[in-house]
Design a protein around this motif. Structure first.
Motif, PDB file in Angstrom:
ATOM      1  N   ARG A  98       0.844  -1.194   0.000  1.00 17.67           N
ATOM      2  CA  ARG A  98       0.000   0.000   0.000  1.00 17.67           C
ATOM      3  C   ARG A  98       0.879   1.243   0.000  1.00 17.67           C
ATOM      4  NH1 ARG A  98      -4.551   0.732   4.541  1.00 17.67           N
ATOM      5  NH2 ARG A  98      -2.732   1.331   5.798  1.00 17.67           N
ATOM      6  N   VAL A  99       0.548   2.161  -0.902  1.00 25.39           N
ATOM      7  CA  VAL A  99       1.327   3.386  -1.067  1.00 25.39           C
ATOM      8  C   VAL A  99       0.726   4.526  -0.253  1.00 25.39           C
ATOM      9  CG1 VAL A  99       2.166   5.101  -2.728  1.00 25.39           C
ATOM     10  CG2 VAL A  99       2.064   2.672  -3.366  1.00 25.39           C
ATOM     11  N   THR A 100      -0.578   4.692  -0.363  1.00 26.95           N
ATOM     12  CA  THR A 100      -1.263   5.759   0.362  1.00 26.95           C
ATOM     13  C   THR A 100      -2.740   5.409   0.449  1.00 26.95           C
ATOM     14  OG1 THR A 100      -1.653   8.153   0.477  1.00 26.95           O
ATOM     15  CG2 THR A 100      -1.739   7.140  -1.706  1.00 26.95           C
ATOM     16  N   TRP A 101      -3.471   6.128   1.280  1.00 30.91           N
ATOM     17  CA  TRP A 101      -4.903   5.870   1.409  1.00 30.91           C
ATOM     18  C   TRP A 101      -5.600   7.127   1.893  1.00 30.91           C
ATOM     19  CZ3 TRP A 101      -7.696   6.439   5.934  1.00 30.91           C
ATOM     20  CH2 TRP A 101      -6.922   6.608   7.106  1.00 30.91           C
ATOM     21  N   LEU A 102      -6.874   7.184   1.602  1.00 30.00           N
ATOM     22  CA  LEU A 102      -7.715   8.251   2.131  1.00 30.00           C
ATOM     23  C   LEU A 102      -9.150   7.746   2.090  1.00 30.00           C
ATOM     24  CD1 LEU A 102      -7.481  11.207   3.197  1.00 30.00           C
ATOM     25  CD2 LEU A 102      -8.297  11.937   0.945  1.00 30.00           C
ATOM     26  N   ASN A 181      -6.043  18.262   1.995  1.00 31.03           N
ATOM     27  CA  ASN A 181      -5.621  16.864   2.109  1.00 31.03           C
ATOM     28  C   ASN A 181      -6.129  16.035   0.922  1.00 31.03           C
ATOM     29  OD1 ASN A 181      -4.615  17.761   4.497  1.00 31.03           O
ATOM     30  ND2 ASN A 181      -5.808  16.385   5.805  1.00 31.03           N
ATOM     31  N   PHE A 185      -3.928  14.254  -1.900  1.00 27.78           N
ATOM     32  CA  PHE A 185      -4.118  12.823  -2.124  1.00 27.78           C
ATOM     33  C   PHE A 185      -4.259  12.533  -3.615  1.00 27.78           C
ATOM     34  CE2 PHE A 185      -7.210   9.263  -2.546  1.00 27.78           C
ATOM     35  CZ  PHE A 185      -6.382   8.242  -2.098  1.00 27.78           C
ATOM     36  N   ASP A 188      -0.945  12.558  -5.156  1.00 23.19           N
ATOM     37  CA  ASP A 188      -0.217  11.340  -4.807  1.00 23.19           C
ATOM     38  C   ASP A 188      -0.700  10.150  -5.633  1.00 23.19           C
ATOM     39  OD1 ASP A 188       1.163  12.800  -2.921  1.00 23.19           O
ATOM     40  OD2 ASP A 188      -0.091  12.169  -1.227  1.00 23.19           O
TER      41      ASP A 188
END
Length: 268
Positions: A98-102, A181, A185, A188
Motif C-alpha cells: 500500500r502506497v497511500t490511502w484516504l 488533504n 491525495f 499522490d
C-alpha cells in the motif's frame, strides 16, 4: 494356563519348521533333517540364495532406472511451473504494497482498492480510520484521477475513470477530510498511476521473453525422454537377464537331482 500357551506356541513353531523343511526339501524325514542329505540340501540352499541375489540385482537396476525417470519428470515439471509462474506474475501482477490511502480509497503499487464503505471514526469523532471489508480492485495503470466539486459545498469529490467505463466518484466531507488533504491525495494517486504505467510498460517488454522461456521449458523433454527410453531398455534387458537365467537353470538342475534321489521335487 501359561504352560499350555507355551506348549501351544512350541507345537505351532515346530509344525511351521516341518512345513518349511518339507516345502524346501521334500521327501522322507531323513531328507528333511538327516546328515546323509546335508550336502544336496546345502547345494539347494546355496543355489536359491544365488537366484535371490540375481533377482534382487535385476530389481535394483529397474528401480534405479524408474527413480531416474521420476527425478527427470519432477525436474521438468518444476521448470515448467516456474516459467508459468513468472509469466503469470507479469500478466497479472499482485496488488503490491500500500502506497497511500484516504477514506474508502487505498492505493497499492498495482491496484487502487475502492472499499464499499468508509472506515469508522476514531476516538475524536473527527477522523476516519482506514477502510476495510468488501472492495473493488481497479488496475492503477488504467486510471485517470480528478478532483470535482461536490454537491455539498463542504465537501470535495474524487473521480476515478478507467477507459470507457463509468467513473467511480468518492466524496469527502471537509469536516473529516480537509480539502487540501484531498487535493494532495489526488496528486499522490496520479504519481502512483505514473509509476504503475512505467512498471506495466516494463512488464510488457518482458512478457514476450517469458512466453519464449515457457515454450522452451515445455519443449525441453530430452531428459525425460531419455530416462523413459532407459526404463524400457532396462525392462527388456531384465526379462532376459543372463545372471537370473543361469541361476534359475542351476537351481532347476539341482531340483532334478533332488527328485532323482528322494522321489520328490522341491517346489522352490
Amino acid at each position: 494356563m501359561a504352560w499350555v500357551q507355551t506348549l501351544g506356541w512350541i507345537v505351532a513353531v515346530s509344525l511351521g519348521v516341518v512345513a518349511y523343511r518339507w516345502a524346501s526339501y521334500p521327501g522322507s524325514w531323513a531328507a528333511m533333517f538327516g546328515a546323509e542329505y546335508a550336502k544336496p540340501r546345502g547345494e539347494l540352499r546355496r543355489l536359491r540364495e544365488e537366484l535371490t541375489v540375481a533377482r534382487r540385482a535385476s530389481a535394483h537396476r529397474l528401480e534405479a532406472a524408474t527413480e531416474q525417470l521420476s527425478q527427470a519428470r519432477a525436474a521438468y515439471q518444476a521448470e515448467v511451473a516456474g516459467a508459468e509462474r513468472r509469466l503469470r506474475g507479469l500478466r497479472d501482477p499482485a496488488p503490491g504494497s500500500r502506497v497511500t490511502w484516504l477514506g474508502r480509497i487505498a492505493v497499492h503499487e498495482e491496484v487502487l482498492r475502492l472499499f464499499d464503505e468508509d472506515g469508522p471514526l476514531d476516538e475524536t469523532g473527527r477522523h476516519r480510520t482506514p477502510a476495510s471489508g468488501p472492495s473493488t480492485d481497479l488496475p492503477l495503470a488504467t486510471l485517470t484521477v480528478d478532483c470535482v466539486p461536490s454537491d455539498d459545498p463542504a465537501g470535495t469529490c474524487v473521480t476515478l475513470a478507467a477507459g470507457t467505463s463509468v467513473p467511480y466518484e468518492v466524496c469527502y466531507a471537509h469536516r473529516e477530510y480537509p480539502e487540501p488533504n484531498v487535493r494532495q491525495f489526488v496528486l499522490d494517486v496520479r504519481s502512483a498511476v505514473a509509476r504503475a504505467r512505467e512498471a506495466r510498460a516494463a512488464r510488457e517488454r518482458h512478457i514476450a521473453a517469458a512466453e519464449a522461456d515457457l515454450a522452451a521449458a515445455r519443449a525441453a523433454t530430452e531428459d525425460v525422454d531419455a530416462a523413459r527410453t532407459h526404463v524400457v531398455e532396462v525392462k527388456a534387458a531384465e526379462r532376459v537377464d543372463p545372471d537370473v537365467g543361469r541361476a534359475t537353470d542351476a537351481l532347476d538342475e539341482q531340483r532334478d537331482r533332488w527328485q532323482a534321489i528322494t522321489g520328490r521335487r522341491p517346489w522352490r
